[in-house]
Structures are given as C-alpha cells and as structure tokens.
Design a protein around this motif. Structure first.
Motif, PDB file in Angstrom:
ATOM      1  N   ASP A  75     -45.397  50.868 -21.551  1.00 40.54           N
ATOM      2  CA  ASP A  75     -45.812  52.144 -20.941  1.00 40.54           C
ATOM      3  C   ASP A  75     -45.765  52.182 -19.458  1.00 40.54           C
ATOM      4  N   PHE A  76     -46.307  51.165 -18.835  1.00 40.66           N
ATOM      5  CA  PHE A  76     -46.183  51.294 -17.385  1.00 40.66           C
ATOM      6  C   PHE A  76     -44.830  50.841 -17.029  1.00 40.66           C
ATOM      7  N   ARG A  77     -44.114  49.933 -17.547  1.00 39.43           N
ATOM      8  CA  ARG A  77     -42.786  49.501 -17.037  1.00 39.43           C
ATOM      9  C   ARG A  77     -41.954  50.949 -17.191  1.00 39.43           C
ATOM     10  N   ARG A  78     -42.080  51.733 -18.333  1.00 41.29           N
ATOM     11  CA  ARG A  78     -41.216  52.847 -18.260  1.00 41.29           C
ATOM     12  C   ARG A  78     -41.602  53.934 -17.269  1.00 41.29           C
ATOM     13  N   ASN A  79     -42.832  54.008 -16.912  1.00 36.06           N
ATOM     14  CA  ASN A  79     -43.091  55.088 -15.802  1.00 36.06           C
ATOM     15  C   ASN A  79     -42.983  54.488 -14.485  1.00 36.06           C
ATOM     16  N   LEU A  80     -42.643  53.212 -14.327  1.00 38.33           N
ATOM     17  CA  LEU A  80     -42.342  52.414 -12.850  1.00 38.33           C
ATOM     18  C   LEU A  80     -41.268  52.914 -12.075  1.00 38.33           C
ATOM     19  N   PRO A 122     -37.509  33.760  -0.003  1.00 38.28           N
ATOM     20  CA  PRO A 122     -38.299  34.969  -0.784  1.00 38.28           C
ATOM     21  C   PRO A 122     -39.721  34.165  -1.008  1.00 38.28           C
ATOM     22  N   ARG A 123     -40.576  35.244  -1.283  1.00 34.18           N
ATOM     23  CA  ARG A 123     -42.212  35.079  -1.710  1.00 34.18           C
ATOM     24  C   ARG A 123     -42.450  35.904  -2.966  1.00 34.18           C
ATOM     25  N   SER A 124     -43.530  35.487  -3.854  1.00 36.29           N
ATOM     26  CA  SER A 124     -44.065  36.082  -4.591  1.00 36.29           C
ATOM     27  C   SER A 124     -45.548  36.484  -4.717  1.00 36.29           C
ATOM     28  N   HIS A 125     -45.941  37.424  -5.286  1.00 42.54           N
ATOM     29  CA  HIS A 125     -47.441  37.591  -5.360  1.00 42.54           C
ATOM     30  C   HIS A 125     -47.816  38.070  -6.759  1.00 42.54           C
ATOM     31  N   VAL A 126     -48.913  37.612  -7.269  1.00 38.13           N
ATOM     32  CA  VAL A 126     -49.257  38.007  -8.546  1.00 38.13           C
ATOM     33  C   VAL A 126     -50.641  38.855  -8.544  1.00 38.13           C
ATOM     34  N   GLY A 127     -50.880  39.860  -9.135  1.00 39.13           N
ATOM     35  CA  GLY A 127     -52.128  40.811  -9.032  1.00 39.13           C
ATOM     36  C   GLY A 127     -52.413  41.268 -10.364  1.00 39.13           C
ATOM     37  N   ARG A 128     -53.610  41.534 -10.651  1.00 36.95           N
ATOM     38  CA  ARG A 128     -54.160  42.251 -11.919  1.00 36.95           C
ATOM     39  C   ARG A 128     -53.859  43.701 -11.910  1.00 36.95           C
ATOM     40  N   ILE A 129     -53.398  44.294 -12.781  1.00 37.63           N
ATOM     41  CA  ILE A 129     -53.335  45.931 -12.743  1.00 37.63           C
ATOM     42  C   ILE A 129     -54.629  46.393 -13.153  1.00 37.63           C
ATOM     43  N   ILE A 130     -55.431  47.035 -12.284  1.00 39.48           N
ATOM     44  CA  ILE A 130     -56.857  47.451 -12.597  1.00 39.48           C
ATOM     45  C   ILE A 130     -56.828  48.764 -13.466  1.00 39.48           C
ATOM     46  N   ARG A 131     -55.636  49.587 -13.054  1.00 43.16           N
ATOM     47  CA  ARG A 131     -55.586  50.823 -13.988  1.00 43.16           C
ATOM     48  C   ARG A 131     -54.226  51.244 -13.736  1.00 43.16           C
ATOM     49  N   GLU A 154     -50.090  57.020 -10.730  1.00 44.66           N
ATOM     50  CA  GLU A 154     -50.988  56.061  -9.852  1.00 44.66           C
ATOM     51  C   GLU A 154     -51.343  54.793 -10.545  1.00 44.66           C
ATOM     52  N   PHE A 155     -51.329  53.746  -9.844  1.00 48.81           N
ATOM     53  CA  PHE A 155     -51.964  52.484 -10.438  1.00 48.81           C
ATOM     54  C   PHE A 155     -52.358  51.765  -9.287  1.00 48.81           C
ATOM     55  N   ALA A 156     -53.271  50.648  -9.694  1.00 47.95           N
ATOM     56  CA  ALA A 156     -54.007  50.006  -8.798  1.00 47.95           C
ATOM     57  C   ALA A 156     -53.826  48.460  -9.062  1.00 47.95           C
ATOM     58  N   GLU A 176     -58.274  46.447  -3.172  1.00 51.83           N
ATOM     59  CA  GLU A 176     -57.554  47.231  -4.197  1.00 51.83           C
ATOM     60  C   GLU A 176     -56.424  48.091  -3.809  1.00 51.83           C
ATOM     61  N   TRP A 177     -55.075  47.801  -4.025  1.00 53.43           N
ATOM     62  CA  TRP A 177     -54.082  48.475  -3.573  1.00 53.43           C
ATOM     63  C   TRP A 177     -53.666  49.487  -4.393  1.00 53.43           C
ATOM     64  N   VAL A 178     -53.826  50.772  -4.020  1.00 51.05           N
ATOM     65  CA  VAL A 178     -53.275  51.887  -4.877  1.00 51.05           C
ATOM     66  C   VAL A 178     -52.182  52.390  -4.461  1.00 51.05           C
ATOM     67  N   TRP A 179     -51.442  52.657  -5.525  1.00 57.60           N
ATOM     68  CA  TRP A 179     -49.909  53.248  -5.274  1.00 57.60           C
ATOM     69  C   TRP A 179     -49.942  54.409  -6.057  1.00 57.60           C
ATOM     70  N   GLN A 180     -49.326  55.472  -5.252  1.00 61.61           N
ATOM     71  CA  GLN A 180     -49.144  56.925  -5.820  1.00 61.61           C
ATOM     72  C   GLN A 180     -47.658  57.158  -6.080  1.00 61.61           C
ATOM     73  N   LYS A 181     -47.616  57.881  -7.060  1.00 62.00           N
ATOM     74  CA  LYS A 181     -45.956  57.991  -7.278  1.00 62.00           C
ATOM     75  C   LYS A 181     -45.728  59.434  -6.398  1.00 62.00           C
TER      76      LYS A 181
END
Length: 137
Positions: free
Chosen positions: A33-38, A104-113, A118-120, A129-134
C-alpha cells in the motif's frame, strides 16, 4: 500428563506460527500500500532544512534540499531511490550537488506511520522523526 504437555506445546507452537505468518502478511500488505502511494511530490521540514522530493512510480526521486542559516541559504539537488521493505525505508542518494556530501550513500529508517498523505520515518542513528507530507496539486 506428559501427553497433555506435548499437545499444549504443539498448540502453542501452531498459534505462534499463525501469528508470525499473519504479521508477515500484514506487513507485506502495508509495504505494498505504501509503495503504491509513494509516487508524487513529498515535502519535509526539520530544524533549518527544507526538502522536496519528486518520486517516480519506480521509487527513483529528484530532490531539492534548502538549508537556511543566519545570513545565507544553501540549496542543493540530489537524485536517488526510495525503497520500502519490511516496514523500513531505504534511501539511496546517487548524486548530490553539495560538494561536501559523499555519494553514493544510503540510510535506513523505520517507518513509524504512513497513509496516502503523510508518512514518518526515524532514521538509524537519529533521534528525530522525519515527517513527509504529500504535496497535492
């Protein structure tokens, strides 16, 4: 008595197996679901940093980062990919116009919600907590 203990242990094992399977299926559904809305335009602000990423359906992105300092503003562009898997966000930055940023560089994080608007994410090694809004156009 021994037979009853064996049956009880077997029942507990089956229940645990079913719960683990259910959790795996639920997480896979959530990832899907998340990937579809990304795909779309996402923005985030944290402290003196403003970010906007344009994300394609395959997870690739182009982004603009703006750092606001007293007396000056720095703007940089980067490209990379966002991938979500098992409830985690994996960001790989392939290019960055900031000359001090390694690529290049990579970061890994846990999706909180996450939902469609919106996702954090809590990135490893960061208490924030990084909050991203569409951005809806």
């Amino acid at each position: 008595m021994k037979k009853l203990a064996i049956i009880g242990l077997l029942v507990v094992t089956v229940v645990i197996g079913m719960l683990l399977h259910w959790r795996h299926v639920a997480m896979a559904r959530s990832d899907s679901d998340f990937r579809r809305n990304l795909a779309g335009i996402w923005s985030s602000e944290l402290d003196n940093m403003r970010m906007t990423n344009v994300v394609m359906p395959d997870g690739s992105f182009t982004g603009q980062l703006i750092f606001i300092h007293p007396g000056r503003t720095n703007a940089y562009q980067e490209t990379g990919t966002w991938l979500n898997q098992d409830g985690k966000m994996i960001e790989t930055v392939k290019s960055d116009t900031n000359p001090t940023a390694p690529t290049p560089r990579s970061h890994v994080g846990r999706i909180i919600r996450a939902d469609e608007r919106e996702f954090a994410v809590r990135w490893q090694g960061s208490p924030d907590e990084w909050v991203w809004q569409k951005v809806i156009q």
